[in-house]
Design a protein around this motif. Structure first.
Motif, PDB file in Angstrom:
ATOM      1  N   UNK A 131       0.835  -1.179   0.000  1.00  0.00           N
ATOM      2  CA  UNK A 131       0.000   0.000   0.000  1.00  0.00           C
ATOM      3  C   UNK A 131       0.879   1.242   0.000  1.00  0.00           C
ATOM      4  N   UNK A 132       0.389   2.337  -0.571  1.00  0.00           N
ATOM      5  CA  UNK A 132       1.232   3.527  -0.722  1.00  0.00           C
ATOM      6  C   UNK A 132       1.640   4.139   0.616  1.00  0.00           C
ATOM      7  N   UNK A 133       0.946   3.806   1.692  1.00  0.00           N
ATOM      8  CA  UNK A 133       1.320   4.327   2.999  1.00  0.00           C
ATOM      9  C   UNK A 133       2.234   3.402   3.789  1.00  0.00           C
ATOM     10  N   UNK A 134       2.698   2.335   3.169  1.00  0.00           N
ATOM     11  CA  UNK A 134       3.556   1.373   3.869  1.00  0.00           C
ATOM     12  C   UNK A 134       4.928   1.978   4.165  1.00  0.00           C
ATOM     13  N   UNK A 135       5.553   1.465   5.210  1.00  0.00           N
ATOM     14  CA  UNK A 135       6.887   1.911   5.621  1.00  0.00           C
ATOM     15  C   UNK A 135       7.788   0.696   5.811  1.00  0.00           C
ATOM     16  N   UNK A 136       8.995   0.779   5.263  1.00  0.00           N
ATOM     17  CA  UNK A 136       9.966  -0.307   5.345  1.00  0.00           C
ATOM     18  C   UNK A 136      11.222   0.185   6.057  1.00  0.00           C
ATOM     19  N   UNK A 137      12.047  -0.728   6.498  1.00  0.00           N
ATOM     20  CA  UNK A 137      13.312  -0.338   7.092  1.00  0.00           C
ATOM     21  C   UNK A 137      13.861  -1.397   8.015  1.00  0.00           C
ATOM     22  N   UNK A 138      15.168  -1.361   8.178  1.00  0.00           N
ATOM     23  CA  UNK A 138      15.867  -2.249   9.103  1.00  0.00           C
ATOM     24  C   UNK A 138      16.410  -1.368  10.228  1.00  0.00           C
ATOM     25  N   UNK A 139      15.670  -1.328  11.340  1.00  0.00           N
ATOM     26  CA  UNK A 139      15.948  -0.379  12.415  1.00  0.00           C
ATOM     27  C   UNK A 139      16.934  -0.910  13.456  1.00  0.00           C
ATOM     28  N   UNK A 140      17.445  -2.113  13.256  1.00  0.00           N
ATOM     29  CA  UNK A 140      18.212  -2.773  14.323  1.00  0.00           C
ATOM     30  C   UNK A 140      19.386  -1.945  14.834  1.00  0.00           C
ATOM     31  N   UNK A 141      20.151  -1.330  13.923  1.00  0.00           N
ATOM     32  CA  UNK A 141      21.340  -0.604  14.388  1.00  0.00           C
ATOM     33  C   UNK A 141      20.962   0.567  15.289  1.00  0.00           C
ATOM     34  N   UNK A 165      23.277  -1.009   1.775  1.00  0.00           N
ATOM     35  CA  UNK A 165      24.114  -0.536   2.881  1.00  0.00           C
ATOM     36  C   UNK A 165      23.508   0.695   3.545  1.00  0.00           C
ATOM     37  N   UNK A 166      22.906   1.569   2.763  1.00  0.00           N
ATOM     38  CA  UNK A 166      22.254   2.727   3.381  1.00  0.00           C
ATOM     39  C   UNK A 166      21.120   2.277   4.296  1.00  0.00           C
ATOM     40  N   UNK A 167      20.315   1.341   3.842  1.00  0.00           N
ATOM     41  CA  UNK A 167      19.216   0.851   4.665  1.00  0.00           C
ATOM     42  C   UNK A 167      19.733   0.173   5.931  1.00  0.00           C
ATOM     43  N   UNK A 168      20.767  -0.639   5.783  1.00  0.00           N
ATOM     44  CA  UNK A 168      21.310  -1.381   6.920  1.00  0.00           C
ATOM     45  C   UNK A 168      22.023  -0.483   7.925  1.00  0.00           C
ATOM     46  N   UNK A 169      22.749   0.529   7.445  1.00  0.00           N
ATOM     47  CA  UNK A 169      23.625   1.314   8.313  1.00  0.00           C
ATOM     48  C   UNK A 169      22.967   2.559   8.901  1.00  0.00           C
ATOM     49  N   UNK A 170      21.917   3.062   8.261  1.00  0.00           N
ATOM     50  CA  UNK A 170      21.252   4.249   8.817  1.00  0.00           C
ATOM     51  C   UNK A 170      20.064   3.874   9.694  1.00  0.00           C
ATOM     52  N   UNK A 171      19.448   2.745   9.438  1.00  0.00           N
ATOM     53  CA  UNK A 171      18.261   2.359  10.191  1.00  0.00           C
ATOM     54  C   UNK A 171      17.090   3.300   9.975  1.00  0.00           C
TER      55      UNK A 171
END
Length: 266
Positions: A131-141, A165-171
């Protein structure tokens, strides 16, 4: 077919719809959810009437990841399932598709948050709708944690390395359109319609020869790490037997007779 208090299971035609069903906790992963998922992956592969799987979440959210309160020591719901984890210490990883791959195509239908463990499960799916309002991300760091569900291995194989790498390292969070732009998802649809679009895609898959579909999926994954020469040889070994099936003959005959094919997994 099965299910637990945190995982709903529904048949829609030849598709099996799995719904993460803990909306009060944004579908954070729990023992009942993980056990239900693992059992559902196995059941889907064992049932020849099921040709595809749709994975979605209840309450306008896909999955907000692991239950951090439980990790902090407050206990995880569903202690009655603890014996399943003792019997199979890898059960939770298989449930999250870290190192388990169903034979049947898996379509993710994402609404709302699909972050941390949600984005890790997403990487184990084959086709992805949001859906257009969905949010993704890897917040672990951001929490001082490591995305150990496979993301440091798989993500850079699925999207360009710089984006991985941007997704993984910025969270940081990624809105649906940006996730589509970097190739993490394939379709962005109006909010509330991701499940409908996933079922539309499932119906297209389900109309195809199931032996062919499963062989194509297997070939794509098993050749991913091979050289081109080895991959092409493996493709022939996987693909030629499909031509000898009754379903292949039925597909050609139905085309010639201008009628829908009737596939029998034979």
């Amino acid at each position: 077919m099965g299910g637990t208090e945190h995982l709903s299971v529904e048949r829609v035609g030849a598709a099996l719809v799995l719904t993460l069903n803990r909306p009060e906790a944004k579908n954070a992963l729990s023992l009942p959810m993980l056990v239900g998922l693992y059992d559902a992956w196995l059941a889907a592969d064992e049932d020849d009437e099921i040709r595809s799987i749709v994975l979605t979440g209840a309450g306008g959210t896909f999955c907000a990841g692991m239950d951090l309160k439980a990790l902090a020591g407050d206990g995880m719901a569903g202690e009655q399932y603890r014996d399943r984890l003792r019997a199979d210490p890898d059960l939770h990883w298989k449930a999250m598709l870290r190192h388990h791959r169903p034979r049947k195509p898996v379509i993710a239908a994402v609404e709302g948050y699909c972050v941390a463990g949600g984005t890790e499960i997403l990487q184990g799916t084959d086709i992805r709708v949001a859906g257009e309002g969905a949010t993704f991300g890897l917040f672990e760091v951001r929490r001082g944690l490591f995305p150990i569900g496979g993301s440091t291995v798989r993500l850079a194989r699925q999207i360009p390395r710089t984006h991985a790498l941007e997704m993984l390292l910025t969270g940081r969070p990624y809105p649906a359109r940006e996730a589509e732009g970097i190739g993490l998802i394939g379709h962005v649809v109006p909010d509330g319609t991701a499940r409908d679009k996933a079922l539309e895609l499932a119906e297209l898959i389900n109309a195809c020869g199931p032996l062919a579909v499963e062989a194509v999926k297997a070939s794509v994954y098993e050749t991913a790490g091979m050289t081109e020469t080895d991959g092409l040889a493996a493709e022939l070994a996987r693909g030629w037997p499909v031509f000898d099936t009754a379903d292949a003959k039925e597909g050609s005959r139905a085309f010639a007779e201008k009628r829908p094919p009737v596939y029998r997994r034979a």
